[in-house]
Each structure stands twice: as structure tokens, then as C-alpha cells.
Write a protein that holds these residues in place. Structure first.
Motif, mmCIF file in Angstrom:
data_model
loop_
_atom_site.group_PDB
_atom_site.id
_atom_site.type_symbol
_atom_site.label_atom_id
_atom_site.label_comp_id
_atom_site.label_asym_id
_atom_site.label_seq_id
_atom_site.Cartn_x
_atom_site.Cartn_y
_atom_site.Cartn_z
ATOM 1 N N GLU A 47 -45.253 -9.016 8.875
ATOM 2 C CA GLU A 47 -45.531 -8.757 10.364
ATOM 3 C C GLU A 47 -43.970 -8.524 10.963
ATOM 4 O OE1 GLU A 47 -47.931 -12.074 11.507
ATOM 5 O OE2 GLU A 47 -49.770 -11.384 10.286
ATOM 6 N N ARG A 48 -43.105 -9.516 10.505
ATOM 7 C CA ARG A 48 -41.409 -9.517 11.200
ATOM 8 C C ARG A 48 -40.989 -8.208 10.618
ATOM 9 N NH1 ARG A 48 -41.802 -15.085 9.570
ATOM 10 N NH2 ARG A 48 -40.651 -14.834 7.915
ATOM 11 N N GLY A 49 -41.523 -7.432 9.749
ATOM 12 C CA GLY A 49 -40.586 -6.373 9.272
ATOM 13 C C GLY A 49 -39.595 -6.582 8.302
ATOM 14 N N GLU A 102 -46.935 -16.664 4.154
ATOM 15 C CA GLU A 102 -45.413 -16.580 4.338
ATOM 16 C C GLU A 102 -45.433 -15.057 4.060
ATOM 17 O OE1 GLU A 102 -43.675 -19.205 1.569
ATOM 18 O OE2 GLU A 102 -43.917 -20.919 3.082
ATOM 19 N N GLU A 103 -45.892 -14.476 3.132
ATOM 20 C CA GLU A 103 -45.508 -12.983 2.893
ATOM 21 C C GLU A 103 -46.013 -12.209 3.988
ATOM 22 O OE1 GLU A 103 -47.261 -12.486 -1.053
ATOM 23 O OE2 GLU A 103 -45.985 -13.434 -2.077
ATOM 24 N N ARG A 104 -47.302 -12.458 4.393
ATOM 25 C CA ARG A 104 -47.848 -12.031 5.510
ATOM 26 C C ARG A 104 -47.027 -12.031 6.790
ATOM 27 N NH1 ARG A 104 -52.785 -14.236 3.581
ATOM 28 N NH2 ARG A 104 -52.756 -15.754 5.138
ATOM 29 N N GLU A 105 -46.526 -13.087 7.061
ATOM 30 C CA GLU A 105 -45.625 -13.521 8.053
ATOM 31 C C GLU A 105 -44.551 -12.608 8.068
ATOM 32 O OE1 GLU A 105 -45.223 -17.807 8.459
ATOM 33 O OE2 GLU A 105 -47.115 -18.018 9.129
#
Length: 182
Positions: free
Chosen positions: A179-181, A173-176
Motif C-alpha cells: 500500500e505504501r508502494g 506487513e506485506e499488504r502495508e
């Protein structure tokens, strides 16, 4: 986990719930576990069982997975299916119909999770004789309470560093978010 049955999708878990009769809803922490590893053999295997103030231990042999086999297909001993375990155990009158067997120990006793009612989410240990013992208020607490087998440590060295399914989900979830900024 020492070995897993692979990941499941949300759609496969919805199919699993339908095969469980459509009335049971798997708790979120247990759903996360199935999404990340779909059962398997844990590294930490020792569970405490308290009876009348006396504590003993048992060894979790494996967590059940969802294989998607249909009723009547031959069950593979090394990877029992959640649905078949539910049918054989709960629907045959050996366990509460509001629970789902999630794991077993070396003596074929079951760990079950309540999927309905006031005990929703709780994990219990149920012996082959039908005695029931509260284990934890949630699957996550149960899984986190399992201890490494010191005997194995004496023979094979120190336990490996573990990442729980919940840590993996949080990292994803942190990576996502990154990635979404946001």
C-alpha cells in the motif's frame, strides 16, 4: 485457533505488562500471538513432554488471554485472564516469578513463558506437583510444535488448514508495504 478472545492493541499489552508488576517484558513472538488472537482454544492441541528420556503427551486445553478484569473480579472459567493466572500461580509461590502462565492442559498443569533472565522467551511445562520440563526455546517454536489430535481426526475428519499468528502478521506487513508502494 479454533476460537480466540479477539485482538489486543499494543496499548493493552503495555497495560498487561504493568499489571504483571511492570518488571516483566513479554517476548515479541508471544506479543504477536496476543495481538492477533489474545489466547483461546487451539486446533493443534497435543504437546510432547520428555522426562528422563521418556516421551509422553498432554493436551493444551486453552491459551490464556488478557481480559482486562481487575483483581478481585470473578474469573470466568472459559476465559481465564493472564494477570489473574500470574497472581494465583506465580505470586503465590507455585511458579517462578519471572514466568507468566500462558496455557493449561486438561490436568490443570501450566505452560509458562520466561519473561526475564537467562531463560527469557523459553516455554516450560510445569506440573501441579511443581516438576518443570523444557518445551521450546520460544513461543513460536512451542506453538508450531503442537500437533493435531489424531483421535479427533478419526472422529471428525482431517485437520483444517491453519494460518499461524506469525503468518497473519507477515501477510499484514506485506499488504502495508504494498500500500505504501514499497
Amino acid at each position: 485457533m479454533k476460537s480466540t478472545n479477539g485482538e489486543l492493541s499494543d496499548a493493552r499489552i503495555a497495560d498487561l505488562e504493568l499489571q504483571l508488576g511492570g518488571k516483566l517484558r513479554l517476548p515479541e513472538d508471544y506479543r504477536s500471538f496476543l495481538l492477533s488472537c489474545n489466547g483461546g482454544v487451539p486446533v493443534n492441541t497435543i504437546a510432547s513432554v520428555v522426562e528422563d528420556g521418556d516421551e509422553s503427551t498432554t493436551k493444551v486445553r486453552r491459551f490464556y488471554g488478557f481480559t482486562g478484569r481487575k483483581a478481585g473480579e470473578r474469573e470466568i472459567e472459559t476465559n481465564p485472564c493472564l494477570v489473574e493466572s500470574y497472581r494465583r500461580y506465580c505470586l503465590s509461590g507455585h511458579g517462578p516469578k519471572t514466568t507468566v502462565p500462558i496455557a493449561e492442559d486438561d490436568g490443570s498443569n501450566r505452560f509458562v513463558i520466561y519473561c526475564q533472565g537467562r531463560r527469557f522467551g523459553q516455554v516450560w511445562f510445569v506440573t501441579t506437583e511443581g516438576r518443570k520440563f523444557f518445551q521450546a526455546p520460544s513461543f513460536e517454536r512451542f506453538f508450531d510444535s503442537l500437533e493435531f489430535d489424531d483421535y479427533v481426526s478419526d472422529v471428525k475428519g482431517p485437520p483444517p488448514v491453519l494460518t499461524t499468528p506469525w503468518e497473519l502478521k507477515r501477510k499484514q506487513e506485506e499488504r502495508e508495504r504494498a500500500e505504501r508502494g514499497g
